[in-house]
Scaffold this motif. Structure first.
Motif, short mmCIF file in Angstrom:
data_model
loop_
_atom_site.label_atom_id
_atom_site.label_comp_id
_atom_site.label_asym_id
_atom_site.label_seq_id
_atom_site.Cartn_x
_atom_site.Cartn_y
_atom_site.Cartn_z
N UNK A 127 27.97 28.62 9.67
CA UNK A 127 28.86 28.22 8.62
C UNK A 127 29.55 27.06 8.98
N UNK A 128 30.03 26.18 7.99
CA UNK A 128 30.93 24.99 8.47
C UNK A 128 32.37 25.56 8.31
N UNK A 129 33.13 25.04 9.34
CA UNK A 129 34.46 25.28 9.32
C UNK A 129 35.31 24.27 8.20
N UNK A 130 34.74 22.90 8.17
CA UNK A 130 35.31 22.10 7.27
C UNK A 130 34.15 20.97 7.14
N UNK A 131 34.18 20.31 6.20
CA UNK A 131 33.16 19.33 5.96
C UNK A 131 33.62 17.89 5.23
N UNK A 132 33.06 16.82 5.31
CA UNK A 132 33.25 15.67 4.60
C UNK A 132 32.00 14.81 4.39
N UNK A 133 32.49 13.88 3.80
CA UNK A 133 31.01 12.81 3.58
C UNK A 133 30.51 12.49 4.54
N UNK A 191 28.85 14.08 13.50
CA UNK A 191 28.87 12.97 12.37
C UNK A 191 27.59 12.82 12.05
N UNK A 192 27.66 12.61 10.82
CA UNK A 192 26.13 12.25 10.01
C UNK A 192 25.73 10.94 10.29
N UNK A 193 24.39 10.93 10.51
CA UNK A 193 23.61 9.48 10.75
C UNK A 193 22.83 8.79 9.63
N UNK A 194 23.13 7.99 9.26
CA UNK A 194 22.20 7.11 8.17
C UNK A 194 22.31 7.75 6.77
N UNK A 195 23.32 8.70 6.50
CA UNK A 195 23.29 9.05 5.09
C UNK A 195 24.66 9.82 5.09
N UNK A 196 25.25 10.24 4.00
CA UNK A 196 26.45 10.99 3.62
C UNK A 196 26.13 12.39 3.25
N UNK A 197 26.96 13.43 3.28
CA UNK A 197 26.84 14.88 2.64
C UNK A 197 27.43 14.66 1.23
N UNK A 198 26.61 15.13 0.16
CA UNK A 198 26.96 14.87 -1.05
C UNK A 198 27.81 16.08 -1.40
#
Length: 252
Positions: free
Chosen positions: A190-196, A244-251
């Protein structure tokens, strides 16, 4: 004088025009001190100073790759008598592809040729990112030949978050890219925290900074590529991967 300037400008333009040349190319990437991979691909097009190609592995802007190919000698900037042209190349742009529609290719990348050898700092930390210094000439390999480290500067790896990290526990699957996909490490967590742009996830995996992973959420129907920026153990004794996301953002 005007005619000479026009001739120089025309020569520069011709040298930088892309040539469609689907040569086989061996791509070598050193993701971290402990992990590297090699892939055989083909060029899409090329100039004396850069190329475009498709690969089946993830990569990010700012990484260095070693390309080996039988490039025509008139397009080379060095090693004109060698059978194979081995040139270190900097990833300048990345475009996500649909692997089912692109013969298994995950990304189309554009690279700039930066020289015969990588910077010394790359040997100490191959996961760091670089950028081209301002070029001062119309024609040349970005002012870089054998002394590539003289005109490359590190992209800051300090945490400069522009988006708020949301403390949201999202169930995700983490899959580490590996040469043997059937035995690639993975875990549900599970994620602890998340952003775009990134996330911190609890983990039992020992994944070094610089490695790439797939992260997916069945709950949200989202899949993304990410690079591991760091792995740390919190005060509670539980390890986190900072991605860190590569090539896209997390909606969100």
């Amino acid at each position: 004088m005007a005619d000479k300037a026009a001739n120089r400008k025309e020569k520069s333009r011709r040298l930088r025009e892309r040539i469609a040349l689907t040569l086989p190319v061996k791509v070598y990437c050193r993701e971290s001190l402990q992990h590297s991979w090699t892939e055989i691909s083909r060029l899409v097009d090329v100039t004396p100073f850069g190329a475009r190609l498709r690969i089946k592995r993830p990569i990010e802007i700012g990484r260095l790759l070693l390309l080996t190919m039988a490039m025509p000698r008139q397009l080379r900037c060095f090693d004109h008598v060698e059978d194979q042209y081995r040139v270190w190349s900097l990833v300048r742009n990345v475009r996500l592809l649909d692997p089912q529609a692109s013969g298994g290719a995950l990304l189309e990348i554009g690279v700039a040729f930066v020289g015969k050898r990588p910077p010394r700092s790359f040997e100490l930390d191959p996961g760091r990112r670089f950028e081209i210094a301002q070029s001062s000439s119309e024609v040349g390999m970005w002012n870089v030949r054998e002394e590539a480290g003289q005109v490359l500067s590190e992209v800051s790896t300090r945490d400069k978050r522009k988006e708020t990290r949301h403390t949201i526990p999202i169930e995700v699957l983490i899959e580490v890219f590996d040469d043997k996909s059937e035995s690639a490490p993975s875990e549900k967590t599970v994620t602890e925290n998340i952003s775009l742009q990134g996330a911190a996830v609890f983990t039992t995996l020992d994944v070094a900074p610089g490695r790439f992973v797939k992260i997916s959420s069945e709950q949200q129907g989202v899949r993304a590529l990410a690079v591991v920026r760091s792995r740390r153990v919190g005060p509670d004794g539980i390890a986190r991967l900072h991605l860190e996301f590569v090539g896209s953002e997390w909606p969100l």
